[in-house]
Design an enzyme around this catalytic site. Structure first.
Site, mmCIF file in Angstrom:
data_model
loop_
_atom_site.group_PDB
_atom_site.id
_atom_site.type_symbol
_atom_site.label_atom_id
_atom_site.label_comp_id
_atom_site.label_asym_id
_atom_site.label_seq_id
_atom_site.Cartn_x
_atom_site.Cartn_y
_atom_site.Cartn_z
ATOM 1 N N GLU A 17 -35.230 -80.220 -23.938
ATOM 2 C CA GLU A 17 -36.525 -79.915 -23.300
ATOM 3 C C GLU A 17 -36.375 -78.779 -22.301
ATOM 4 O O GLU A 17 -35.253 -78.362 -21.973
ATOM 5 C CB GLU A 17 -37.025 -81.164 -22.556
ATOM 6 C CG GLU A 17 -36.067 -81.567 -21.425
ATOM 7 C CD GLU A 17 -36.524 -82.765 -20.605
ATOM 8 O OE1 GLU A 17 -37.154 -83.661 -21.181
ATOM 9 O OE2 GLU A 17 -36.237 -82.786 -19.396
ATOM 10 N N HIS A 23 -38.960 -77.068 -18.737
ATOM 11 C CA HIS A 23 -40.115 -77.264 -17.857
ATOM 12 C C HIS A 23 -39.986 -76.330 -16.669
ATOM 13 O O HIS A 23 -38.923 -75.732 -16.456
ATOM 14 C CB HIS A 23 -40.218 -78.727 -17.406
ATOM 15 C CG HIS A 23 -38.882 -79.392 -17.192
ATOM 16 N ND1 HIS A 23 -38.026 -79.006 -16.201
ATOM 17 C CD2 HIS A 23 -38.234 -80.372 -17.878
ATOM 18 C CE1 HIS A 23 -36.921 -79.740 -16.268
ATOM 19 N NE2 HIS A 23 -37.014 -80.577 -17.293
ATOM 20 N N HIS A 44 -33.645 -78.730 -12.194
ATOM 21 C CA HIS A 44 -32.862 -79.939 -11.970
ATOM 22 C C HIS A 44 -31.587 -79.560 -11.220
ATOM 23 O O HIS A 44 -30.982 -78.521 -11.506
ATOM 24 C CB HIS A 44 -32.370 -80.558 -13.287
ATOM 25 C CG HIS A 44 -33.414 -81.192 -14.140
ATOM 26 N ND1 HIS A 44 -34.351 -82.062 -13.669
ATOM 27 C CD2 HIS A 44 -33.622 -81.109 -15.476
ATOM 28 C CE1 HIS A 44 -35.107 -82.478 -14.673
ATOM 29 N NE2 HIS A 44 -34.695 -81.907 -15.782
ATOM 30 N N HIS A 83 -32.394 -77.582 -21.920
ATOM 31 C CA HIS A 83 -31.248 -78.386 -21.493
ATOM 32 C C HIS A 83 -31.200 -79.699 -22.259
ATOM 33 O O HIS A 83 -32.223 -80.222 -22.692
ATOM 34 C CB HIS A 83 -31.266 -78.629 -19.981
ATOM 35 C CG HIS A 83 -32.531 -79.248 -19.463
ATOM 36 N ND1 HIS A 83 -33.691 -78.530 -19.317
ATOM 37 C CD2 HIS A 83 -32.816 -80.515 -19.056
ATOM 38 C CE1 HIS A 83 -34.636 -79.322 -18.842
ATOM 39 N NE2 HIS A 83 -34.136 -80.548 -18.688
ATOM 40 N N CYS A 133 -29.682 -86.895 -10.844
ATOM 41 C CA CYS A 133 -30.537 -85.732 -11.097
ATOM 42 C C CYS A 133 -31.606 -85.660 -10.013
ATOM 43 O O CYS A 133 -32.413 -86.581 -9.858
ATOM 44 C CB CYS A 133 -31.180 -85.844 -12.479
ATOM 45 S SG CYS A 133 -32.269 -84.448 -12.847
#
Ligand code: MN
Length: 148
Positions: free
Chosen positions: A62, A64, A68, A102, A116
């Site tokens: 995914e 976004h 992270h 990732h 995370c």
């Protein structure tokens, strides 16, 4: 909230419950557990989660807008960030910038557990479409690594 939540077993903490990794079911991830260690009760604009990927399992591929900040806590595995595939081990740091593909994969023998850190207010992850997958697969080590 009590000030101290001791670890009760490897990767388990008193008063912290396991949550579904994703709302939807699917084959795009395999054997991933999620725990929210620090959430809105802290008053901080971020959340710290602990993920554990079972042996042979993997997180979703995914990307976004939100980044992270990851620290590996236990086990061994490999990760993809952008076009880089690399081995990860306890206490390694993994940086996932905004809009970067990732995925995390545990090794065959042991779970891969990692912390995370994310912004509390964040966008939803998106998964690659056919064209994006084809683009990712142009690099052989990425093609070999990714699970969808
Ligand atoms: Mn993500």
């Amino acid at each position: 909230m009590r000030p101290h939540a001791p670890e009760t077993a490897p990767g388990r903490w008193e008063g912290v419950e396991e949550r579904p990794y994703r709302e939807e079911e699917g084959a795009h991830f395999r054997d991933v557990r999620r725990q929210l260690l620090f959430g809105e009760e802290t008053g901080l604009p971020c959340e710290l989660r602990y993920f554990e990927v079972g042996p042979g399992g993997h997180s979703a591929l995914e990307r976004h807008a939100h980044p992270h900040a990851v620290m590996v806590l236990r086990g061994m595995g490999r990760a993809l960030v952008g076009e880089s595939v690399f081995a990860v081990a306890p206490h390694d740091l993994v940086r996932v910038p905004p809009w970067t593909w990732h995925q995390f994969r545990a090794g065959a023998e042991a779970p891969l557990g990692f912390l995370c850190l994310v912004a509390r207010e964040r966008d939803r992850p998106v998964r690659p479409g056919p064209e994006e997958l084809a683009e990712l697969r142009r690099k052989p080590e990425v093609a070999e690594f990714i699970r969808t």
